[in-house]
Design a protein around this motif. Structure first.
Motif, PDB file in Angstrom:
ATOM      1  N   LYS A  31       0.728  -1.153   0.269  1.00 40.28           N
ATOM      2  CA  LYS A  31       0.006   0.028  -0.023  1.00 40.28           C
ATOM      3  C   LYS A  31       1.020   1.345  -0.060  1.00 40.28           C
TER       4      LYS A  31
ATOM      5  N   VAL B  22       1.898   4.293  -1.219  1.00 42.09           N
ATOM      6  CA  VAL B  22       1.368   5.326  -2.482  1.00 42.09           C
ATOM      7  C   VAL B  22       2.363   5.889  -3.089  1.00 42.09           C
TER       8      VAL B  22
ATOM      9  N   GLU C 158      -4.337   3.836 -10.289  1.00 39.23           N
ATOM     10  CA  GLU C 158      -5.521   3.609  -9.374  1.00 39.23           C
ATOM     11  C   GLU C 158      -5.243   2.887  -8.269  1.00 39.23           C
ATOM     12  N   ARG C 159      -4.407   1.957  -8.308  1.00 42.28           N
ATOM     13  CA  ARG C 159      -3.989   1.405  -6.987  1.00 42.28           C
ATOM     14  C   ARG C 159      -3.546   2.326  -5.868  1.00 42.28           C
TER      15      ARG C 159
ATOM     16  N   LEU D 230      -4.333   5.526  -5.699  1.00 39.02           N
ATOM     17  CA  LEU D 230      -5.491   6.407  -5.399  1.00 39.02           C
ATOM     18  C   LEU D 230      -6.570   5.723  -4.594  1.00 39.02           C
ATOM     19  N   GLN D 231      -6.651   4.331  -4.396  1.00 40.48           N
ATOM     20  CA  GLN D 231      -7.432   3.405  -3.771  1.00 40.48           C
ATOM     21  C   GLN D 231      -7.135   3.778  -2.257  1.00 40.48           C
ATOM     22  N   VAL D 232      -5.733   3.849  -2.075  1.00 39.94           N
ATOM     23  CA  VAL D 232      -5.143   4.023  -0.746  1.00 39.94           C
ATOM     24  C   VAL D 232      -5.240   5.478  -0.399  1.00 39.94           C
ATOM     25  N   ASP D 233      -4.863   6.457  -1.228  1.00 40.57           N
ATOM     26  CA  ASP D 233      -4.985   7.988  -0.846  1.00 40.57           C
ATOM     27  C   ASP D 233      -5.649   8.529  -2.301  1.00 40.57           C
ATOM     28  N   PRO D 234      -6.776   8.745  -2.150  1.00 38.94           N
ATOM     29  CA  PRO D 234      -7.708   9.135  -3.381  1.00 38.94           C
ATOM     30  C   PRO D 234      -7.185  10.840  -3.695  1.00 38.94           C
TER      31      PRO D 234
ATOM     32  N   GLN E  64     -10.843  14.259 -14.114  1.00 39.82           N
ATOM     33  CA  GLN E  64      -9.850  14.091 -13.051  1.00 39.82           C
ATOM     34  C   GLN E  64      -9.161  15.187 -12.861  1.00 39.82           C
TER      35      GLN E  64
END
Length: 313
Positions: free
Chosen positions: A77, A79, A103-104, A106-110, A135
């Motif tokens: 995870k 980022v 995208e991975r 941003l799933q942790v920190d948008p 975006q």
């Protein structure tokens, strides 16, 4: 650090769009930027992130990839690690896998800015212009006066055919970031695409008078002169760093476009005189420089364009 986006969205406009055979907005190239350190970063990972970012900024993709992979292996995870992998994949043109890594992250920190910027410029590269616009607007919500976001959003709008909105965005960005060369070059290209090469000349002359002006500015200025029919000025500009045969290729291209536009006026009264139809097939941004004939005549990147993928962004 965030990689170079228009490599340089840019966003562009940085060579003329679809109707010009290969047009584009300057794709935004952004300088390396220090990545925010996430809460789960330890001193060792912070040091590795900085080394990896430096390797990426210097073009050592292999070393950067190895270091980012090490970070992600230690912390799936991470980022900065995921974003860095996205940057290295973007640098080698693997936009699909690059987008997956962004995208991975941003799933942790948008709200992680480098990953948001990366995802936007990938969307431009993949011609998902509506996604890119969404975006970039998210980025502007967090950073209202960010030059890369303004350049990237303007590039996406230009490539989507909405030149008026693109120009409004570039002008808004220039108001907050006076003299920003990427925004100015993109505005100039947008004016050319919209059929206003005379105003484009005025905008681009303000950029090219500086010794450190980006190459895209002079290329786009030559294009603007060419679309006005001032082949002498266009030839003089192109001849500074292009062989004679390439200059002649570009001059023929300009003449072809002038004739195409002239013919279009007689069949489409709704088209603004001199307007260039962009459609959705051009690139910016930013990005990167698109070639017309054998010569790059404009920048984008950003994405943002990048670049037209800042464009990297």
């Amino acid at each position: 650090m965030t990689p170079l986006i228009r490599s340089t969205i840019a966003v562009s406009c940085a060579a003329v769009l679809a109707a010009l055979t290969a047009c584009t907005t300057t794709v935004v190239t952004h300088a390396p930027e220090v990545r925010p350190v996430t809460e789960n970063s330890n001193p060792s990972s912070v040091s590795e992130i900085r080394i990896a970012d430096s390797a990426l900024a210097s073009g050592n993709i292999q070393l950067a990839t190895s270091l980012y992979q090490k970070l992600v292996a230690a912390d799936p995870k991470s980022v900065p690690g995921l974003t860095g992998l996205g940057d290295t994949l973007y640098a080698v043109g693997d936009f699909t896998r690059s987008g997956v890594q962004y995208e991975r992250a941003l799933q942790v920190d948008p709200t992680f800015y480098p990953a948001m910027l990366g995802a936007a410029r990938v969307a431009i590269k993949q011609r998902r212009l509506d996604d890119a616009i969404v975006q970039y607007r998210k980025i502007e919500t967090l950073r209202p006066n960010d030059a890369l976001a303004c350049a990237g959003l303007g590039t996406a709008l230009d490539l989507n055919g909405d030149h008026a909105a693109a120009q409004a965005e570039f002008r808004r960005g220039l108001k907050a970031n006076p003299g920003d060369p990427t925004l100015s070059v993109n505005l100039g290209m947008s004016l050319i695409l919209a059929g206003n090469p005379r105003e484009a000349v005025n905008v681009l002359l303000d950029v090219t008078r500086y010794p450190a002006a980006p190459r895209e500015a002079t290329q786009d200025l030559a294009l603007a002169y060419g679309m006005l029919g001032n082949t002498e000025a266009a030839s003089e500009i192109l001849g500074e760093d292009m062989p004679k045969a390439t200059v002649e290729d570009n001059l023929r291209f300009y003449a072809f476009q002038r004739e195409r536009i002239k013919a279009a006026r007689g069949t489409d009264n709704s088209k603004q005189p001199g307007a260039v139809s962009s459609g959705r097939t051009s690139e910016s941004a930013a990005s990167s420089v698109t070639t017309v004939s054998t010569t790059a005549i404009g920048a984008m990147p950003l994405d943002g364009a990048p670049s037209r993928e800042a464009v990297k962004q």
